[in-house]
Design a protein around this motif. Sequence first.
Motif, PDB file in Angstrom:
ATOM      1  N   SER A  59       3.137 -18.825  18.321  1.00 29.27           N
ATOM      2  CA  SER A  59       1.980 -19.465  17.706  1.00 29.27           C
ATOM      3  C   SER A  59       2.421 -20.397  16.573  1.00 29.27           C
ATOM      4  N   LEU A  60       3.390 -19.933  15.814  1.00 27.50           N
ATOM      5  CA  LEU A  60       3.961 -20.759  14.745  1.00 27.50           C
ATOM      6  C   LEU A  60       4.534 -22.058  15.318  1.00 27.50           C
ATOM      7  N   THR A  61       5.190 -21.943  16.443  1.00 29.29           N
ATOM      8  CA  THR A  61       5.780 -23.112  17.114  1.00 29.29           C
ATOM      9  C   THR A  61       4.680 -24.121  17.457  1.00 29.29           C
ATOM     10  N   ASN A  62       3.564 -23.611  17.974  1.00 23.62           N
ATOM     11  CA  ASN A  62       2.453 -24.499  18.343  1.00 23.62           C
ATOM     12  C   ASN A  62       1.870 -25.185  17.107  1.00 23.62           C
ATOM     13  N   GLY A  63       1.751 -24.414  16.003  1.00 21.01           N
ATOM     14  CA  GLY A  63       1.205 -24.983  14.770  1.00 21.01           C
ATOM     15  C   GLY A  63       2.137 -26.017  14.152  1.00 21.01           C
ATOM     16  N   LEU A  64       3.423 -25.691  14.118  1.00 16.24           N
ATOM     17  CA  LEU A  64       4.400 -26.633  13.548  1.00 16.24           C
ATOM     18  C   LEU A  64       4.430 -27.924  14.366  1.00 16.24           C
ATOM     19  N   ARG A  65       4.283 -27.781  15.684  1.00 18.81           N
ATOM     20  CA  ARG A  65       4.298 -28.970  16.562  1.00 18.81           C
ATOM     21  C   ARG A  65       3.181 -29.935  16.166  1.00 18.81           C
ATOM     22  N   LEU A  66       1.986 -29.360  15.935  1.00 18.68           N
ATOM     23  CA  LEU A  66       0.839 -30.209  15.579  1.00 18.68           C
ATOM     24  C   LEU A  66       1.067 -30.902  14.240  1.00 18.68           C
ATOM     25  N   GLU A  67       1.671 -30.163  13.285  1.00 16.77           N
ATOM     26  CA  GLU A  67       1.842 -30.737  11.946  1.00 16.77           C
ATOM     27  C   GLU A  67       2.988 -31.748  11.880  1.00 16.77           C
ATOM     28  N   LEU A  68       3.980 -31.594  12.749  1.00 19.39           N
ATOM     29  CA  LEU A  68       5.136 -32.500  12.691  1.00 19.39           C
ATOM     30  C   LEU A  68       4.991 -33.701  13.632  1.00 19.39           C
ATOM     31  N   ALA A  69       4.102 -33.586  14.610  1.00 20.30           N
ATOM     32  CA  ALA A  69       3.962 -34.668  15.605  1.00 20.30           C
ATOM     33  C   ALA A  69       3.626 -36.030  14.984  1.00 20.30           C
ATOM     34  N   PRO A  70       2.738 -36.095  13.971  1.00 22.13           N
ATOM     35  CA  PRO A  70       2.418 -37.426  13.431  1.00 22.13           C
ATOM     36  C   PRO A  70       3.634 -38.176  12.890  1.00 22.13           C
ATOM     37  N   ALA A  71       4.670 -37.445  12.458  1.00 30.02           N
ATOM     38  CA  ALA A  71       5.886 -38.106  11.957  1.00 30.02           C
ATOM     39  C   ALA A  71       6.905 -38.334  13.073  1.00 30.02           C
ATOM     40  N   GLY A  72       6.519 -38.036  14.322  1.00 27.33           N
ATOM     41  CA  GLY A  72       7.433 -38.272  15.443  1.00 27.33           C
ATOM     42  C   GLY A  72       8.483 -37.195  15.609  1.00 27.33           C
ATOM     43  N   VAL A  73       8.209 -35.993  15.075  1.00 29.57           N
ATOM     44  CA  VAL A  73       9.150 -34.880  15.238  1.00 29.57           C
ATOM     45  C   VAL A  73       8.672 -33.994  16.393  1.00 29.57           C
ATOM     46  N   LEU A  74       9.546 -33.808  17.375  1.00 29.53           N
ATOM     47  CA  LEU A  74       9.209 -32.978  18.535  1.00 29.53           C
ATOM     48  C   LEU A  74       9.542 -31.512  18.226  1.00 29.53           C
ATOM     49  N   VAL A  75       8.653 -30.601  18.588  1.00 30.65           N
ATOM     50  CA  VAL A  75       8.915 -29.165  18.397  1.00 30.65           C
ATOM     51  C   VAL A  75       8.923 -28.487  19.769  1.00 30.65           C
ATOM     52  N   GLN A  76      10.089 -27.950  20.113  1.00 33.83           N
ATOM     53  CA  GLN A  76      10.270 -27.320  21.430  1.00 33.83           C
ATOM     54  C   GLN A  76      10.335 -25.795  21.292  1.00 33.83           C
ATOM     55  N   GLY A  77       9.600 -25.084  22.140  1.00 30.46           N
ATOM     56  CA  GLY A  77       9.734 -23.629  22.255  1.00 30.46           C
ATOM     57  C   GLY A  77      10.507 -23.305  23.529  1.00 30.46           C
ATOM     58  N   VAL A  78      11.509 -22.413  23.408  1.00 31.21           N
ATOM     59  CA  VAL A  78      12.340 -22.047  24.566  1.00 31.21           C
ATOM     60  C   VAL A  78      12.131 -20.564  24.867  1.00 31.21           C
ATOM     61  N   HIS A  79      11.756 -20.274  26.109  1.00 34.35           N
ATOM     62  CA  HIS A  79      11.457 -18.884  26.504  1.00 34.35           C
ATOM     63  C   HIS A  79      12.375 -18.456  27.653  1.00 34.35           C
ATOM     64  N   PHE A  80      12.769 -17.184  27.622  1.00 34.29           N
ATOM     65  CA  PHE A  80      13.619 -16.633  28.688  1.00 34.29           C
ATOM     66  C   PHE A  80      13.636 -15.111  28.560  1.00 34.29           C
ATOM     67  N   GLY A  81      14.105 -14.453  29.632  1.00 30.63           N
ATOM     68  CA  GLY A  81      14.252 -13.001  29.615  1.00 30.63           C
ATOM     69  C   GLY A  81      15.631 -12.629  29.093  1.00 30.63           C
ATOM     70  N   ALA A  82      16.244 -11.614  29.683  1.00 32.59           N
ATOM     71  CA  ALA A  82      17.496 -11.096  29.126  1.00 32.59           C
ATOM     72  C   ALA A  82      18.658 -12.073  29.313  1.00 32.59           C
ATOM     73  N   VAL A  83      19.462 -12.167  28.253  1.00 33.01           N
ATOM     74  CA  VAL A  83      20.646 -13.034  28.238  1.00 33.01           C
ATOM     75  C   VAL A  83      21.850 -12.171  27.891  1.00 33.01           C
ATOM     76  N   ASP A  84      22.985 -12.493  28.473  1.00 32.19           N
ATOM     77  CA  ASP A  84      24.179 -11.682  28.302  1.00 32.19           C
ATOM     78  C   ASP A  84      24.833 -11.934  26.935  1.00 32.19           C
ATOM     79  N   THR A  85      24.283 -11.298  25.896  1.00 32.85           N
ATOM     80  CA  THR A  85      24.848 -11.374  24.540  1.00 32.85           C
ATOM     81  C   THR A  85      24.838  -9.956  23.948  1.00 32.85           C
ATOM     82  N   ASP A  86      25.358  -9.816  22.727  1.00 32.18           N
ATOM     83  CA  ASP A  86      25.342  -8.499  22.046  1.00 32.18           C
ATOM     84  C   ASP A  86      23.922  -7.948  21.964  1.00 32.18           C
ATOM     85  N   PHE A  87      22.973  -8.856  21.778  1.00 29.75           N
ATOM     86  CA  PHE A  87      21.553  -8.544  21.596  1.00 29.75           C
ATOM     87  C   PHE A  87      21.006  -7.629  22.693  1.00 29.75           C
ATOM     88  N   SER A  88      21.411  -7.895  23.933  1.00 29.70           N
ATOM     89  CA  SER A  88      20.853  -7.163  25.080  1.00 29.70           C
ATOM     90  C   SER A  88      21.892  -6.238  25.694  1.00 29.70           C
TER      91      SER A  88
END
Length: 236
Positions: free
Chosen positions: A155-184
Motif C-alpha cells: 500500500s505504501l508503494t502505491n501511495g509513494l507512486r502517486l506522490e512521486l509521479a508528478p516529478a517523473g519518478v517511477l515507483v515499482q513494486g516487485v512480488h515473488f514467492g520463495a527465493v533461494d537465500t538465507d531468508f528462506s
Amino acid sequence: MKISDQTAFVTGANRGIGRAFISEFLVRGAKKIYAGVRDVHSVDRQLSEDPRIEIVGLDVTDPGGIARAAGVATDASVLVNNAGVVAFESLLDGSMAAVRRQFDTNVFGVLETTRAFAPILRSQQGAVVNVLSAAAWFSAPANGAYCASKAAAWSLTNGLRLELAPAGVLVQGVHFGAVDTDFSAGYDGPKISSGDVVRASLDGLEHDAIEVLVDSHSRAAKEALTGPPNAFVERM
Ligand SMILES: NC(=O)c1ccc[n+]([C@@H]2O[C@H](COP(=O)([O-])OP(=O)(O)OC[C@H]3O[C@@H](n4cnc5c(N)ncnc54)[C@H](OP(=O)(O)O)[C@@H]3O)[C@@H](O)[C@H]2O)c1
C-alpha cells in the motif's frame, strides 16, 4: 529508463537479493552503485574492490543513518528498498518485539529511506524499486506479521507512486514467492533464484513497469484477491 545511465542505491546489499541487484546493475553498466549495508565489514571482495561501488553503512531502522546515507548518495537516481526481515512467529503468541522489528524494517524503513531520498530522486527523475513479496496478498499462520508488513509495504508503494509521479519518478513494486537465500533457508518448497528476481525487476525498469510479478506464486496470489477472502491463505 536505461540502466546504463543510472546511479543506484541498494539497501541490504551485502547478501541475498540485494547482493544480486548489485551484480545485475554492474552487468547492465550502471554508472555507479551505492551498496547500503548494516555492517561495512560484511561485504565480499568484489563489492569492496570494484571502483563503481561505494559501500555505505545503513541500518534502515536508524533515522540518523538514513539521513547520512542520503547525504552521501546525492547523485542516486534509482533507490532499491530491498532490506527486509522475517520472523516465523504467531501473530497472537509470538513476541511483539518481533512484530515491531518486521514493521520497523519492512514498512517504516522503506518509507523513511524513500522520504530521505525523494528530493534526490525528483531532481534525477529517477525510480524507486520496492522489493515486496507474494505475501503482500495472502497470510499464513507461521508468519502473519511478516505478511501484514508486506501488505502495508504494498500500500505504501502505491501511495509513494502517486506522490512521486508528478516529478517523473517511477515507483515499482516487485512480488515473488520463495527465493533461494538465507531468508528462506527453512522452507523446503520450490524456490527461484535471486538472479531471476533482479533481472525481472531491471527488465521492468527498462520498460517503465510499475509492478513486476516474477513467478507463478505472485501471479496466483494477486489473482486470488478477486475471489473469496478465505482463499487468502498461504499459497506457496
Ligand atoms: N528470500 C525469499 O524467499 C523472499 C521472498 C519474498 C520476498 N523477499 C524479500 O526480499 C528482500 C530481500 O530478502 P533476501 O531473501 O535477500 O533476505 P536475506 O538473504 O535474509 O538478506 C536480507 C538483507 O536485508 C538486510 N537487512 C535486514 N535488516 C536490515 C536493516 N534494519 N537495515 C539494513 N539492512 C537490513 C540484511 O543485512 P544483514 O546481513 O546485516 O543482516 C541482508 O542484507 C526482503 O525485503 C524480503 O522480504 C524474500
